[in-house]
Scaffold this motif. Structure first.
Motif, PDB file in Angstrom:
ATOM      1  N   TRP A   1      57.450  29.945  15.256  1.00  9.66           N
ATOM      2  CA  TRP A   1      55.979  30.720  15.343  1.00  9.66           C
ATOM      3  C   TRP A   1      56.092  31.285  16.922  1.00  9.66           C
ATOM      4  O   TRP A   1      55.834  32.273  17.384  1.00  9.66           O
ATOM      5  CB  TRP A   1      54.969  29.901  14.808  1.00  9.66           C
ATOM      6  N   ALA A   2      56.332  30.322  17.659  1.00  7.48           N
ATOM      7  CA  ALA A   2      55.920  30.362  19.262  1.00  7.48           C
ATOM      8  C   ALA A   2      56.905  31.498  19.842  1.00  7.48           C
ATOM      9  O   ALA A   2      56.428  32.570  20.624  1.00  7.48           O
ATOM     10  CB  ALA A   2      56.256  29.300  20.176  1.00  7.48           C
ATOM     11  N   GLU A   3      58.048  31.573  19.395  1.00  9.86           N
ATOM     12  CA  GLU A   3      59.260  32.772  19.670  1.00  9.86           C
ATOM     13  C   GLU A   3      58.818  34.028  18.958  1.00  9.86           C
ATOM     14  O   GLU A   3      58.674  34.979  19.719  1.00  9.86           O
ATOM     15  CB  GLU A   3      60.737  32.156  19.365  1.00  9.86           C
ATOM     16  N   LEU A   4      58.469  34.126  17.723  1.00  9.50           N
ATOM     17  CA  LEU A   4      57.867  35.298  17.061  1.00  9.50           C
ATOM     18  C   LEU A   4      56.958  35.720  17.686  1.00  9.50           C
ATOM     19  O   LEU A   4      56.726  36.973  18.145  1.00  9.50           O
ATOM     20  CB  LEU A   4      58.005  34.916  15.701  1.00  9.50           C
ATOM     21  N   ALA A   5      55.829  35.175  18.111  1.00 12.66           N
ATOM     22  CA  ALA A   5      54.567  35.371  18.582  1.00 12.66           C
ATOM     23  C   ALA A   5      54.632  35.977  19.994  1.00 12.66           C
ATOM     24  O   ALA A   5      53.999  36.931  20.381  1.00 12.66           O
ATOM     25  CB  ALA A   5      53.504  34.207  18.575  1.00 12.66           C
ATOM     26  N   ALA A   6      55.482  35.598  20.615  1.00 12.01           N
ATOM     27  CA  ALA A   6      55.718  36.179  22.016  1.00 12.01           C
ATOM     28  C   ALA A   6      56.367  37.463  22.015  1.00 12.01           C
ATOM     29  O   ALA A   6      55.788  38.137  22.871  1.00 12.01           O
ATOM     30  CB  ALA A   6      56.929  35.142  22.635  1.00 12.01           C
ATOM     31  N   TYR A   7      57.075  37.725  20.960  1.00 11.01           N
ATOM     32  CA  TYR A   7      57.588  39.155  20.786  1.00 11.01           C
ATOM     33  C   TYR A   7      56.610  40.145  19.920  1.00 11.01           C
ATOM     34  O   TYR A   7      56.511  41.288  20.123  1.00 11.01           O
ATOM     35  CB  TYR A   7      58.977  39.201  20.244  1.00 11.01           C
ATOM     36  N   ALA A   8      56.118  39.328  19.107  1.00  9.23           N
ATOM     37  CA  ALA A   8      55.232  40.114  18.033  1.00  9.23           C
ATOM     38  C   ALA A   8      53.958  40.137  18.055  1.00  9.23           C
ATOM     39  O   ALA A   8      53.166  41.378  17.761  1.00  9.23           O
ATOM     40  CB  ALA A   8      55.598  39.560  16.545  1.00  9.23           C
ATOM     41  N   ASP A   9      53.204  39.048  18.555  1.00 10.48           N
ATOM     42  CA  ASP A   9      51.688  39.224  18.775  1.00 10.48           C
ATOM     43  C   ASP A   9      51.173  39.803  20.295  1.00 10.48           C
ATOM     44  O   ASP A   9      50.570  39.242  21.026  1.00 10.48           O
ATOM     45  CB  ASP A   9      51.236  37.823  18.573  1.00 10.48           C
ATOM     46  N   THR A  10      51.637  41.343  20.139  1.00 11.09           N
ATOM     47  CA  THR A  10      51.392  41.783  21.273  1.00 11.09           C
ATOM     48  C   THR A  10      49.869  42.177  21.825  1.00 11.09           C
ATOM     49  O   THR A  10      49.670  42.056  23.031  1.00 11.09           O
ATOM     50  CB  THR A  10      51.971  43.571  21.278  1.00 11.09           C
ATOM     51  N   ASP A  11      49.023  42.045  20.878  1.00  9.82           N
ATOM     52  CA  ASP A  11      47.703  42.207  20.996  1.00  9.82           C
ATOM     53  C   ASP A  11      46.895  40.669  21.327  1.00  9.82           C
ATOM     54  O   ASP A  11      45.730  40.667  21.541  1.00  9.82           O
ATOM     55  CB  ASP A  11      46.859  42.806  20.106  1.00  9.82           C
ATOM     56  N   ARG A  12      47.864  40.001  21.069  1.00 11.87           N
ATOM     57  CA  ARG A  12      47.327  38.189  21.442  1.00 11.87           C
ATOM     58  C   ARG A  12      46.157  37.940  20.655  1.00 11.87           C
ATOM     59  O   ARG A  12      45.319  37.172  20.922  1.00 11.87           O
ATOM     60  CB  ARG A  12      47.171  38.014  22.961  1.00 11.87           C
ATOM     61  N   ASP A  13      45.807  38.274  19.349  1.00  9.40           N
ATOM     62  CA  ASP A  13      44.734  37.906  18.443  1.00  9.40           C
ATOM     63  C   ASP A  13      45.299  36.914  17.624  1.00  9.40           C
ATOM     64  O   ASP A  13      44.513  36.180  16.821  1.00  9.40           O
ATOM     65  CB  ASP A  13      44.619  39.165  17.758  1.00  9.40           C
ATOM     66  N   GLY A  14      46.544  36.318  17.882  1.00  7.08           N
ATOM     67  CA  GLY A  14      46.869  34.973  16.970  1.00  7.08           C
ATOM     68  C   GLY A  14      47.248  35.300  15.613  1.00  7.08           C
ATOM     69  O   GLY A  14      47.419  34.359  14.777  1.00  7.08           O
ATOM     70  N   ARG A  15      47.440  36.454  15.287  1.00 13.46           N
ATOM     71  CA  ARG A  15      47.939  36.901  14.089  1.00 13.46           C
ATOM     72  C   ARG A  15      49.009  37.931  14.041  1.00 13.46           C
ATOM     73  O   ARG A  15      49.027  38.780  14.852  1.00 13.46           O
ATOM     74  CB  ARG A  15      46.884  37.087  13.001  1.00 13.46           C
ATOM     75  N   ILE A  16      49.913  38.132  13.144  1.00 13.58           N
ATOM     76  CA  ILE A  16      50.743  38.988  13.214  1.00 13.58           C
ATOM     77  C   ILE A  16      50.949  40.022  11.833  1.00 13.58           C
ATOM     78  O   ILE A  16      50.924  39.369  10.731  1.00 13.58           O
ATOM     79  CB  ILE A  16      52.252  38.420  13.422  1.00 13.58           C
ATOM     80  N   SER A  17      50.807  41.203  12.143  1.00 17.97           N
ATOM     81  CA  SER A  17      50.893  41.969  10.906  1.00 17.97           C
ATOM     82  C   SER A  17      52.329  42.344  10.429  1.00 17.97           C
ATOM     83  O   SER A  17      53.318  41.786  11.003  1.00 17.97           O
ATOM     84  CB  SER A  17      50.311  43.530  11.346  1.00 17.97           C
ATOM     85  N   SER A  18      52.366  42.960   9.243  1.00 13.79           N
ATOM     86  CA  SER A  18      53.898  43.053   8.620  1.00 13.79           C
ATOM     87  C   SER A  18      54.754  43.955   9.733  1.00 13.79           C
ATOM     88  O   SER A  18      55.970  43.439   9.864  1.00 13.79           O
ATOM     89  CB  SER A  18      53.914  43.804   7.447  1.00 13.79           C
ATOM     90  N   ALA A  19      54.106  45.012  10.453  1.00 11.27           N
ATOM     91  CA  ALA A  19      54.742  45.826  11.306  1.00 11.27           C
ATOM     92  C   ALA A  19      54.975  45.011  12.441  1.00 11.27           C
ATOM     93  O   ALA A  19      56.190  44.966  13.249  1.00 11.27           O
ATOM     94  CB  ALA A  19      53.991  47.237  11.602  1.00 11.27           C
ATOM     95  N   GLU A  20      54.141  44.081  12.905  1.00 12.39           N
ATOM     96  CA  GLU A  20      54.408  43.194  14.027  1.00 12.39           C
ATOM     97  C   GLU A  20      55.544  42.277  13.818  1.00 12.39           C
ATOM     98  O   GLU A  20      56.404  41.921  14.643  1.00 12.39           O
ATOM     99  CB  GLU A  20      53.208  42.484  14.601  1.00 12.39           C
ATOM    100  N   TYR A  21      55.531  41.758  12.651  1.00  7.44           N
ATOM    101  CA  TYR A  21      56.520  40.826  12.051  1.00  7.44           C
ATOM    102  C   TYR A  21      57.949  41.353  12.231  1.00  7.44           C
ATOM    103  O   TYR A  21      58.800  40.709  12.636  1.00  7.44           O
ATOM    104  CB  TYR A  21      56.205  40.387  10.773  1.00  7.44           C
ATOM    105  N   GLU A  22      57.928  42.547  11.705  1.00  9.26           N
ATOM    106  CA  GLU A  22      59.268  43.254  11.766  1.00  9.26           C
ATOM    107  C   GLU A  22      59.972  43.406  13.194  1.00  9.26           C
ATOM    108  O   GLU A  22      61.104  43.259  13.347  1.00  9.26           O
ATOM    109  CB  GLU A  22      59.195  44.544  10.858  1.00  9.26           C
TER     110      GLU A  22
END
Length: 181
Positions: free
Chosen positions: A61-82
């Motif tokens: 989760w931490a590694e993924l969020a570092a790359y995906a959660d660009t708006d830092r809202d604590g959640r990752i959309s499908s596009a952010e996940y990809e």
């Protein structure tokens, strides 16, 4: 890797995390998967296997969020996940040091008797934790069981996880990790 194949696999894995159907994956979703796995295999969160899975899922989760959660809202959309999965684990440096140890911890949890084998019933517990449709579980097991011996070695399971997330072969058995794409 084919962009279409990658997208299908990432869409499927995202759907396995977004069990509430909110359109987002959050840290709590990773924790929930971990808790379902740990409970499903009769372990306590404080057992060595339970701790290993929880700690490794947190690292993913931490590694993924570092790359995906660009708006830092604590959640990752499908596009952010990809985007995050691609940058962190597929093209980026995170698979071997972060994702692979998580796959190994999950495989070890599945191997309830420590014989290095994951039986069909154990695989089904794993799949239910990820909300794989019951109708897809047997087909997934049969595809991943490449030697047809009725069990998956823990190495076979880890290899299937690797092939699913970063493999480039469209015919790889690991593409069936969560059932048909």
């Amino acid at each position: 890797m084919s962009t279409a194949l990658l997208k299908r696999k990432l869409d499927q894995s995202f759907a396995r995390l977004d069990t509430a159907g909110t359109g987002y994956a959050e840290r709590a979703d990773f924790q929930d998967v971990g808790a379902r796995l740990i409970r499903g295999f009769g372990q306590s969160p404080t057992s060595p296997k339970g701790k290993a899975v929880a700690v490794r899922l947190e690292a993913v989760w931490a590694e993924l969020a570092a790359y995906a959660d660009t708006d830092r809202d604590g959640r990752i959309s499908s596009a952010e996940y990809e985007h995050g999965m691609t940058k962190a684990f597929i093209e980026g440096p995170g698979f071997d040091p972060v994702f692979h140890p998580c796959a190994e911890a999950v495989a070890e949890l599945c191997d309830t008797d420590g014989d290095g084998q994951v039986r069909r019933e154990e695989f089904a517990v794993l799949q239910r934790a990820f909300n794989t449709p019951v109708s897809d579980i047997s087909a997934a097991f049969n595809r991943i069981d490449t030697d047809g011996d009725g069990t998956l070695s823990t190495q076979e399971l880890v290899a299937a996880i690797r092939a699913y997330y970063i493999g480039t072969d469209p015919e790889a058995p690991g593409n069936w990790l969560f059932g048909p794409l």
